[in-house]
Design an enzyme around this catalytic site. Structure first.
Site, short mmCIF file in Angstrom:
data_model
loop_
_atom_site.label_atom_id
_atom_site.label_comp_id
_atom_site.label_asym_id
_atom_site.label_seq_id
_atom_site.Cartn_x
_atom_site.Cartn_y
_atom_site.Cartn_z
N ASP A 68 40.16 32.15 41.79
CA ASP A 68 40.73 33.01 40.77
C ASP A 68 39.49 32.92 39.77
O ASP A 68 38.95 31.88 39.06
CB ASP A 68 41.96 32.34 40.01
N TYR A 161 41.45 47.32 29.56
CA TYR A 161 40.55 47.76 30.63
C TYR A 161 39.07 48.26 30.06
O TYR A 161 37.98 47.82 30.47
CB TYR A 161 40.92 48.96 31.78
P1 NAD Z 1 40.43 46.68 44.39
O1 NAD Z 1 41.83 46.39 43.84
O2 NAD Z 1 40.38 46.73 45.94
O3 NAD Z 1 39.38 45.22 44.18
C1 NAD Z 1 39.57 44.50 43.14
C2 NAD Z 1 39.52 43.16 43.69
O4 NAD Z 1 39.78 42.12 42.54
C3 NAD Z 1 40.77 42.63 44.46
O5 NAD Z 1 40.44 42.27 45.99
C4 NAD Z 1 41.61 41.79 43.90
O6 NAD Z 1 42.17 40.76 44.57
C5 NAD Z 1 40.30 41.16 42.94
N1 NAD Z 1 40.91 40.16 42.09
C6 NAD Z 1 41.78 40.64 41.05
N2 NAD Z 1 42.12 39.53 40.10
C7 NAD Z 1 41.15 38.60 40.52
C8 NAD Z 1 40.93 36.92 40.21
N3 NAD Z 1 41.56 36.60 39.28
N4 NAD Z 1 40.27 36.31 40.92
C9 NAD Z 1 39.58 36.82 42.07
N5 NAD Z 1 39.62 38.07 42.43
C10 NAD Z 1 40.66 39.10 41.66
O7 NAD Z 1 39.67 47.66 43.42
P2 NAD Z 1 38.10 48.17 43.63
O8 NAD Z 1 38.31 49.59 43.35
O9 NAD Z 1 37.23 47.64 44.77
O10 NAD Z 1 37.57 47.45 42.25
C11 NAD Z 1 36.49 46.43 42.26
C12 NAD Z 1 35.87 46.57 40.83
O11 NAD Z 1 35.50 47.80 40.62
C13 NAD Z 1 36.73 46.55 39.66
O12 NAD Z 1 36.09 45.53 38.76
C14 NAD Z 1 37.16 47.76 38.97
O13 NAD Z 1 37.36 47.73 37.67
C15 NAD Z 1 35.94 48.60 39.17
N6 NAD Z 1 35.82 49.89 39.37
C16 NAD Z 1 36.35 50.61 40.34
C17 NAD Z 1 36.40 51.86 40.25
C18 NAD Z 1 37.27 52.66 41.49
O14 NAD Z 1 37.33 54.07 41.07
N7 NAD Z 1 37.64 52.30 42.47
C19 NAD Z 1 35.86 52.73 39.29
C20 NAD Z 1 35.36 51.90 38.39
C21 NAD Z 1 35.11 50.46 38.34
#
Ligand code: NAD
Length: 264
Positions: A68, A161
């Site tokens: 975490d 966020y």
């Molecule tokens: P995702 O949900 O697939 O990935 C997020 C990951 O973070 C998951 O694997 C989840 O298990 C992990 N996670 C959550 N809480 C956690 C914790 N306490 N400890 C360890 N891991 C934890 O979604 P994603 O889109 O791949 O997101 C990755 C990053 O990209 C995030 O920071 C998100 O805010 C950012 N982001 C994504 C987008 C998009 O459009 N997909 C846009 C802007 C920013």
């Protein structure tokens, strides 16, 4: 391909899905060694698939660690895994994140704290631990933080966020400034709308998908690999003079698309 990445060691947080998993795959295909981080057992599957694909011929290049990121214990576990398994650490990618939609006046303190703890405090804890190590080892280390276009664009009903990603922006710049003379770099990648589990439900809805596409001048939702290729460039020495910046990977979402065609 970036030749200088061969043999480099990275920790990528929250990397058993979405952008993190794509970054891990890209790093491994560059010849790097990677600590994959999953949060809960329900998220381990993709990490296991990646390990099965890349840990071949008795060579271990990927390990998966449950942790975490919002706790010092979790961050220490990831750090120690890199040192124990691979002997060193060059790049730390703070990618883990989550979002909870709610009108601001209805956000519970618990949900506010959860988003700040994971999206911002997690980045601080990861950066803090790896900077200590980079300083001890006199390493020209590299920190990459996955922020969001919402480090720039206000996002109603996602106050926590947006606040967390705005925080990541200034945290990244502050770290970059503070350790620039030690040649420790820190940059952010700000994705726009990229198809991953975080927005899978939303993009199943045709109307919501179309509404999002309308906000993207390039007219399409991005793929995780678009972010991963930037994470590879930022990790490589090709970007060695780049620090404290945010690389927007958003198909132009931050270009005020409502002003397109001379409107306004
Ligand atoms: P995702 O949900 O697939 O990935 C997020 C990951 O973070 C998951 O694997 C989840 O298990 C992990 N996670 C959550 N809480 C956690 C914790 N306490 N400890 C360890 N891991 C934890 O979604 P994603 O889109 O791949 O997101 C990755 C990053 O990209 C995030 O920071 C998100 O805010 C950012 N982001 C994504 C987008 C998009 O459009 N997909 C846009 C802007 C920013």
């Amino acid at each position: 391909m970036y030749q200088d990445l061969v043999g480099k060691v990275a920790v990528v947080t929250g990397s058993s899905s979405g952008l993190g998993a794509a970054i891990v795959r890209r790093y491994l295909s560059e010849g790097m060694k990677v600590v994959i981080n999953y949060f809960s057992d329900s998220h381990i599957q993709q990490a296991q698939e990646i390990m099965a694909e890349y840990n071949r011929d008795n060579k271990k290049v990927a390990v998966a660690i449950q942790a975490d990121v919002s706790t010092e214990e979790g961050i220490e576990k990831l750090f120690q895994a890199a040192i124990t398994e691979f002997g060193e650490l060059d790049i730390w990618v703070n990618n883990a994140g989550m979002e909870i939609k709610s009108p601001t006046h209805e956000v519970s303190l618990e949900d506010w704290r959860k988003q700040l703890d994971i999206n911002l405090t997690g980045v601080f804890l990861g950066a803090k631990r790896v900077i200590q190590y980079f300083l001890e080892e006199e390493k020209h280390g590299n920190i990459i933080n996955i922020s969001s276009v919402h480090e720039e664009i206000p996002w109603p009903t996602f106050a926590a966020y947006s606040a967390s990603k705005g925080g990541v922006k200034l945290l990244t710049q502050t770290i970059a400034s503070e350790y620039a003379d030690k040649k420790i770099r820190a940059n952010s990648i700000a994705p726009g709308a990229i198809a991953t589990p975080i927005n899978a439900e939303k993009f199943k809805d045709e109307q919501e998908r179309a509404e999002t596409e309308e906000m993207i001048p390039m007219d399409f939702i991005g793929e995780p690999e678009h972010v991963a290729s930037c994470a590879a460039w930022l990790a490589s020495t090709e970007s060695m003079y780049v620090t404290g910046t945010t690389l927007f990977v958003d198909g132009g979402m931050t270009l005020y698309p409502s002003f397109q065609e001379g409107k306004g």
